[in-house]
Design a protein around this motif. Structure first.
Motif, PDB file in Angstrom:
ATOM      1  N   THR A 139      24.721  46.278  12.005  1.00 23.27           N
ATOM      2  CA  THR A 139      23.332  46.029  12.375  1.00 23.27           C
ATOM      3  C   THR A 139      23.118  44.611  12.914  1.00 23.27           C
ATOM      4  O   THR A 139      22.291  44.409  13.806  1.00 23.27           O
ATOM      5  N   ALA A 140      23.849  43.639  12.391  1.00 22.79           N
ATOM      6  CA  ALA A 140      23.681  42.263  12.872  1.00 22.79           C
ATOM      7  C   ALA A 140      24.163  42.141  14.316  1.00 22.79           C
ATOM      8  O   ALA A 140      23.500  41.520  15.154  1.00 22.79           O
ATOM      9  N   GLU A 141      25.309  42.746  14.593  1.00 22.34           N
ATOM     10  CA  GLU A 141      25.870  42.651  15.947  1.00 22.34           C
ATOM     11  C   GLU A 141      24.982  43.361  16.975  1.00 22.34           C
ATOM     12  O   GLU A 141      24.737  42.830  18.061  1.00 22.34           O
ATOM     13  N   ILE A 142      24.498  44.564  16.643  1.00 22.32           N
ATOM     14  CA  ILE A 142      23.690  45.279  17.625  1.00 22.32           C
ATOM     15  C   ILE A 142      22.260  44.754  17.687  1.00 22.32           C
ATOM     16  O   ILE A 142      21.519  45.070  18.625  1.00 22.32           O
ATOM     17  N   GLY A 143      21.882  43.933  16.708  1.00 21.67           N
ATOM     18  CA  GLY A 143      20.537  43.369  16.696  1.00 21.67           C
ATOM     19  C   GLY A 143      20.384  42.129  17.552  1.00 21.67           C
ATOM     20  O   GLY A 143      19.263  41.698  17.840  1.00 21.67           O
ATOM     21  N   ARG A 144      21.478  41.525  17.979  1.00 20.56           N
ATOM     22  CA  ARG A 144      21.367  40.305  18.794  1.00 20.56           C
ATOM     23  C   ARG A 144      20.764  40.636  20.159  1.00 20.56           C
ATOM     24  O   ARG A 144      20.932  41.737  20.675  1.00 20.56           O
ATOM     25  N   LYS A 145      20.052  39.690  20.744  1.00 17.40           N
ATOM     26  CA  LYS A 145      19.336  39.928  21.986  1.00 17.40           C
ATOM     27  C   LYS A 145      20.239  39.655  23.201  1.00 17.40           C
ATOM     28  O   LYS A 145      21.044  38.724  23.192  1.00 17.40           O
ATOM     29  N   VAL A 146      20.060  40.484  24.226  1.00 18.06           N
ATOM     30  CA  VAL A 146      20.768  40.299  25.498  1.00 18.06           C
ATOM     31  C   VAL A 146      19.741  40.322  26.628  1.00 18.06           C
ATOM     32  O   VAL A 146      18.637  40.855  26.485  1.00 18.06           O
ATOM     33  N   ASP A 147      20.092  39.740  27.744  1.00 15.96           N
ATOM     34  CA  ASP A 147      19.206  39.650  28.900  1.00 15.96           C
ATOM     35  C   ASP A 147      19.193  40.980  29.646  1.00 15.96           C
ATOM     36  O   ASP A 147      20.244  41.483  30.059  1.00 15.96           O
ATOM     37  N   ILE A 148      18.000  41.547  29.837  1.00 13.74           N
ATOM     38  CA  ILE A 148      17.900  42.797  30.606  1.00 13.74           C
ATOM     39  C   ILE A 148      17.132  42.591  31.914  1.00 13.74           C
ATOM     40  O   ILE A 148      16.660  43.547  32.524  1.00 13.74           O
ATOM     41  N   GLY A 149      17.016  41.339  32.342  1.00 12.45           N
ATOM     42  CA  GLY A 149      16.338  41.024  33.596  1.00 12.45           C
ATOM     43  C   GLY A 149      14.880  40.702  33.390  1.00 12.45           C
ATOM     44  O   GLY A 149      14.431  39.591  33.685  1.00 12.45           O
ATOM     45  N   THR A 150      14.107  41.650  32.864  1.00 15.42           N
ATOM     46  CA  THR A 150      12.682  41.428  32.660  1.00 15.42           C
ATOM     47  C   THR A 150      12.404  40.636  31.384  1.00 15.42           C
ATOM     48  O   THR A 150      11.373  39.977  31.272  1.00 15.42           O
ATOM     49  N   ASN A 151      13.286  40.714  30.433  1.00 15.01           N
ATOM     50  CA  ASN A 151      13.146  39.997  29.155  1.00 15.01           C
ATOM     51  C   ASN A 151      14.456  40.147  28.387  1.00 15.01           C
ATOM     52  O   ASN A 151      15.465  40.585  28.936  1.00 15.01           O
ATOM     53  N   ARG A 152      14.436  39.782  27.121  1.00 19.29           N
ATOM     54  CA  ARG A 152      15.609  39.943  26.275  1.00 19.29           C
ATOM     55  C   ARG A 152      15.337  41.052  25.261  1.00 19.29           C
ATOM     56  O   ARG A 152      14.217  41.189  24.759  1.00 19.29           O
ATOM     57  N   LYS A 153      16.378  41.821  24.990  1.00 14.89           N
ATOM     58  CA  LYS A 153      16.211  42.987  24.123  1.00 14.89           C
ATOM     59  C   LYS A 153      17.453  43.164  23.268  1.00 14.89           C
ATOM     60  O   LYS A 153      18.528  42.630  23.593  1.00 14.89           O
ATOM     61  N   GLU A 154      17.328  43.968  22.173  1.00 10.86           N
ATOM     62  CA  GLU A 154      18.462  44.189  21.275  1.00 10.86           C
ATOM     63  C   GLU A 154      19.661  44.749  22.048  1.00 10.86           C
ATOM     64  O   GLU A 154      19.514  45.566  22.951  1.00 10.86           O
ATOM     65  N   CYS A 155      20.842  44.319  21.625  1.00 13.55           N
ATOM     66  CA  CYS A 155      22.100  44.788  22.209  1.00 13.55           C
ATOM     67  C   CYS A 155      22.164  46.310  22.232  1.00 13.55           C
ATOM     68  O   CYS A 155      22.510  46.922  23.247  1.00 13.55           O
ATOM     69  N   ASP A 156      21.807  46.940  21.129  1.00 14.09           N
ATOM     70  CA  ASP A 156      21.823  48.403  21.016  1.00 14.09           C
ATOM     71  C   ASP A 156      21.049  48.769  19.760  1.00 14.09           C
ATOM     72  O   ASP A 156      20.582  47.881  19.026  1.00 14.09           O
ATOM     73  N   THR A 157      20.892  50.049  19.497  1.00  9.64           N
ATOM     74  CA  THR A 157      20.259  50.505  18.259  1.00  9.64           C
ATOM     75  C   THR A 157      21.127  51.600  17.640  1.00  9.64           C
ATOM     76  O   THR A 157      22.086  52.067  18.254  1.00  9.64           O
ATOM     77  N   THR A 158      20.759  52.010  16.449  1.00  9.74           N
ATOM     78  CA  THR A 158      21.523  53.072  15.792  1.00  9.74           C
ATOM     79  C   THR A 158      21.183  54.441  16.350  1.00  9.74           C
ATOM     80  O   THR A 158      21.951  55.393  16.187  1.00  9.74           O
ATOM     81  N   GLY A 159      20.032  54.559  17.025  1.00 16.13           N
ATOM     82  CA  GLY A 159      19.590  55.869  17.483  1.00 16.13           C
ATOM     83  C   GLY A 159      18.859  56.598  16.378  1.00 16.13           C
ATOM     84  O   GLY A 159      18.669  56.084  15.275  1.00 16.13           O
ATOM     85  N   THR A 160      18.471  57.828  16.659  1.00 20.18           N
ATOM     86  CA  THR A 160      17.717  58.617  15.689  1.00 20.18           C
ATOM     87  C   THR A 160      18.612  59.706  15.105  1.00 20.18           C
ATOM     88  O   THR A 160      19.832  59.686  15.271  1.00 20.18           O
ATOM     89  N   SER A 161      18.001  60.660  14.417  1.00 19.07           N
ATOM     90  CA  SER A 161      18.751  61.788  13.856  1.00 19.07           C
ATOM     91  C   SER A 161      17.781  62.917  13.554  1.00 19.07           C
ATOM     92  O   SER A 161      16.560  62.717  13.515  1.00 19.07           O
ATOM     93  N   THR A 162      18.319  64.107  13.316  1.00 21.65           N
ATOM     94  CA  THR A 162      17.473  65.202  12.857  1.00 21.65           C
ATOM     95  C   THR A 162      17.112  64.963  11.396  1.00 21.65           C
ATOM     96  O   THR A 162      17.715  64.125  10.712  1.00 21.65           O
TER      97      THR A 162
END
Length: 310
Positions: free
Chosen positions: A108-131
């Protein structure tokens, strides 16, 4: 097939005094006749319709309508599926981006870091959802990606995945975009499933907005991405029978966004598809079905093939 029992017993026949010599003569001639037929068939003699000669090379019967790999009982391509492409997409490169990663929840720490997406900075990734029963979006996306890869390879395309469940986490959204760019992909599809409220049903395709900010400039790809998205939507709807989402997109199944780094940073035609809502019971029943996931992959592949053929 042979039968036994009184009703199938052959009628007795009268024995001829010539029978024994005749049998011996025929027995002597049989090996030579068989050898001659073998040579004749080997050098191009006609085979019986539907005979073993055609079955041995795995060629589909004429008019069978088979256009994709064989599937097992769960609708999953078999090990031999897609081993020989038809060549219709030879020279084309497709990058499949299975959303999230089955291991993201451990990092969670690694995917929570922010990266540049052009318009702003956003989380590297997320865990996604589930049923509600715990079937993870990351498992779903990877399964559909494997099925889609087999179908596209069977058409002769070169297919690359941004991740195959073989890395600790990610990749981050900016790296996912770079993978498609570096591959000079003719098309990129990012596979997801939504996590909306129960009662929200259906699928939608996400298109890149026209963005020109920082490292992002989608202006050269918006028109081609729109074409890709429309074709994927049509193929997916036709094959799966699913309806466009009833909770966004005004029933069109198309949504344009400028907040997704995977789209903002792409320099090649790219779209996302949210295949259904994992939090709705009826959609979840589809998403957890192997046979339905095969249909989903086939629908996506038909859209991509249509786009690449122009």
């Amino acid at each position: 097939m042979s039968y036994s029992g009184p009703e199938f017993e052959p009628a007795p026949s009268r024995r001829s005094p010539l029978r024994r010599p005749l049998v011996v003569a025929l027995a002597a001639l049989a090996p030579g006749a068989l050898l001659g037929w073998g040579v004749y068939a080997a050098v191009g003699g006609p085979a019986a319709p539907g005979g073993a000669a055609s079955a041995a090379v795995g060629t589909p019967a004429a008019g069978s309508g088979s256009t994709g790999p064989a599937a097992d009982g769960d609708g999953k391509p078999t090990a031999s599926s897609g081993s020989a492409g038809s060549g219709s997409l030879k020279g084309k490169v497709v990058v499949i981006d299975p959303g999230h990663n089955p291991n993201n929840f451990r990092h969670t720490a690694e995917i929570g870091r922010k990266v540049d997406i052009g318009t702003n900075r956003k989380e590297c990734d997320t865990t996604g959802t589930s049923t509600n029963s715990g079937y993870a979006e990351a498992r779903f996306t990877l399964d559909v990606a494997h099925r889609l890869r087999a179908l596209l390879q069977a058409q002769g395309a070169t297919v690359k995945l941004t991740q195959d469940g073989d890395r600790a986490f990610g990749p981050c959204v900016d790296e996912r975009a770079r993978i498609g760019n570096t591959a000079h992909a003719d098309a990129v599809i990012s596979i997801h499933a939504d996590g909306a409220a129960a009662g929200d049903r259906g699928f939608h395709v996400i298109l890149p907005a026209s963005v020109h900010a920082g490292a992002a400039d989608t202006r050269p790809i918006t028109a081609r991405s729109h074409d890709l998205g429309v074709r994927v939507l049509g193929g997916f709807r036709r094959v799966t029978g699913s309806a466009p989402a009833n909770y966004l997109g005004d029933g069109t199944g198309l949504v344009t966004r400028k907040d997704l780094g995977g789209l903002n940073l792409s320099t090649v035609p790219k779209v996302f598809i949210e295949c259904g809502n994992m939090r709705d019971g009826k959609d979840a029943a589809l998403l957890t079905s192997g046979a339905w996931r095969q249909k989903a992959a086939l629908g996506i592949s038909e859209g991509i093939v249509s786009f690449l053929r122009g």
